[in-house]
Design a protein around this motif. Structure first.
Motif, short mmCIF file in Angstrom:
data_model
loop_
_atom_site.label_atom_id
_atom_site.label_comp_id
_atom_site.label_asym_id
_atom_site.label_seq_id
_atom_site.Cartn_x
_atom_site.Cartn_y
_atom_site.Cartn_z
N GLN A 29 0.83 -1.21 0.00
CA GLN A 29 0.00 0.00 0.00
C GLN A 29 0.86 1.26 0.00
N MET A 30 2.01 1.20 0.66
CA MET A 30 2.94 2.33 0.61
C MET A 30 3.46 2.53 -0.81
N GLY A 31 3.73 1.43 -1.50
CA GLY A 31 4.18 1.52 -2.88
C GLY A 31 3.14 2.19 -3.77
N ASP A 32 1.88 1.87 -3.52
CA ASP A 32 0.79 2.50 -4.26
C ASP A 32 0.76 4.00 -4.01
N LEU A 33 0.92 4.39 -2.75
CA LEU A 33 0.91 5.81 -2.40
C LEU A 33 2.12 6.55 -2.96
N ILE A 34 3.26 5.88 -2.99
CA ILE A 34 4.47 6.50 -3.55
C ILE A 34 4.25 6.86 -5.01
N GLU A 35 3.69 5.90 -5.77
CA GLU A 35 3.46 6.18 -7.19
C GLU A 35 2.39 7.25 -7.37
N SER A 36 1.37 7.23 -6.52
CA SER A 36 0.33 8.28 -6.58
C SER A 36 0.95 9.64 -6.28
N GLY A 37 1.93 9.66 -5.37
CA GLY A 37 2.59 10.91 -5.00
C GLY A 37 3.34 11.54 -6.14
N PHE A 38 4.11 10.73 -6.90
CA PHE A 38 4.85 11.38 -7.98
C PHE A 38 3.97 11.66 -9.19
N LYS A 39 2.86 10.94 -9.34
CA LYS A 39 1.91 11.32 -10.39
C LYS A 39 1.29 12.68 -10.06
N ARG A 40 0.96 12.88 -8.79
CA ARG A 40 0.46 14.18 -8.35
C ARG A 40 1.49 15.28 -8.61
N HIS A 41 2.75 14.94 -8.32
CA HIS A 41 3.82 15.91 -8.51
C HIS A 41 3.91 16.36 -9.96
N TYR A 42 3.76 15.39 -10.88
CA TYR A 42 3.89 15.71 -12.30
C TYR A 42 2.54 16.05 -12.95
N GLY A 43 1.47 16.01 -12.18
CA GLY A 43 0.17 16.43 -12.68
C GLY A 43 -0.44 15.52 -13.72
N VAL A 44 -0.28 14.18 -13.54
CA VAL A 44 -0.87 13.24 -14.48
C VAL A 44 -1.80 12.28 -13.74
N LYS A 45 -2.79 11.77 -14.44
CA LYS A 45 -3.74 10.83 -13.84
C LYS A 45 -3.18 9.41 -13.85
N ASP A 46 -2.59 9.01 -14.97
CA ASP A 46 -1.98 7.69 -15.12
C ASP A 46 -0.53 7.85 -15.53
#
Length: 264
Positions: A215-232
């Protein structure tokens, strides 16, 4: 939903046989997934996939994914660590050569990407080389945790887990997902004697650790997608996003399996 289901079925038809066969066919697939995952980060950073930094990143992730035995026959190298250091150095050197287009932050991001993606897929391949039951242990934990978290979260989720990173995730869903994994995976493995050299208590503890880590791995990837402003992270898997979207948890779980001694 139809596209998502079709993609999942096709992916399983390709992925599962290669997982069972293992060896070089799975290694080729793993290397391809690693390169695609790195290309997804490059796209997020708006970097050309034919640039010098992209080429260095692709070579780097391939070097890290390759099994350790590969490097024992290469003169003056002996280890992926040597190759990784050389490539990281070349990325830093690139910041001097084309400083207006590629800076220290870019070099740092790509170096970390090589390490993050390469190490995750390296241990994914190593887990499979230990036997199908070993790699499936980590994968089942991730899949069941994700499914359990979704079901429990939809049913009773109220308290947001990380609203600024992944607004749909809740504490109730997260805890529920881990509880479901802990109730199913160790019992399955004991009933079918899939990993006989581990006791029920060891499998129970491993499941708890790996479920939380996934679940932490999921959040990590969600975090850098947020950083770069992308959905996928990408669109190679219609309805599912990119390779990083599908393997974000695995990239953390598989190295952790090695750390706790399951791939030793």
């Amino acid at each position: 939903m139809k596209t998502r289901v079709i993609t999942a079925v096709v992916a399983l038809i390709v992925f599962v046989p290669l997982l069972i066969i293992g060896h070089w066919p799975l290694l080729v697939l793993t290397l391809m997934m690693g390169v695609v995952a790195v290309s997804e980060v490059l796209r997020m950073k708006h970097r050309f996939l034919v640039s010098s930094e992209a080429l260095l990143s692709f070579i780097g992730v391939i070097a890290i994914i390759l099994p350790n035995s590969f490097w024992q026959h290469i003169p003056f190298v002996k280890s992926a660590h040597v190759v990784f250091y050389m490539l990281a150095f070349l990325l830093l050197l690139t910041t001097i050569i084309v400083k207006n287009r590629f800076n220290f932050d870019d070099a740092g991001a790509l170096t970390l990407t090589m390490l993050y993606v390469g190490t995750g897929f390296h241990y994914f391949y190593q887990a499979d080389s230990k036997g199908l039951s070993t790699v499936m242990f980590g994968m089942l934990i991730v899949w069941i945790t994700d499914s359990g978290a979704y079901i429990v979260g939809r049913a009773i989720g109220k308290n947001k887990l990380a609203p600024k990173i992944s607004p749909n995730k809740t504490w109730e869903g997260s805890i529920g997902g881990s509880v479901v994994a802990v109730l199913i995976v160790p019992i399955l493995y004991v009933l079918f004697n899939w990993l006989p050299h581990y006791s029920f208590m060891e499998l129970f503890i491993f499941t708890v650790i790996l479920s939380v880590a996934g679940q932490m791995g999921d959040l990590i990837e969600s975090g850098f997608k947020r950083h770069y402003g992308v959905k996928d992270s990408g669109n190679i898997l219609p309805g599912h996003g990119g390779i990083l979207d599908r393997f974000d948890s695995m990239l953390i779980v598989m190295p952790l399996m090695a750390i706790i001694g399951m791939l030793g």
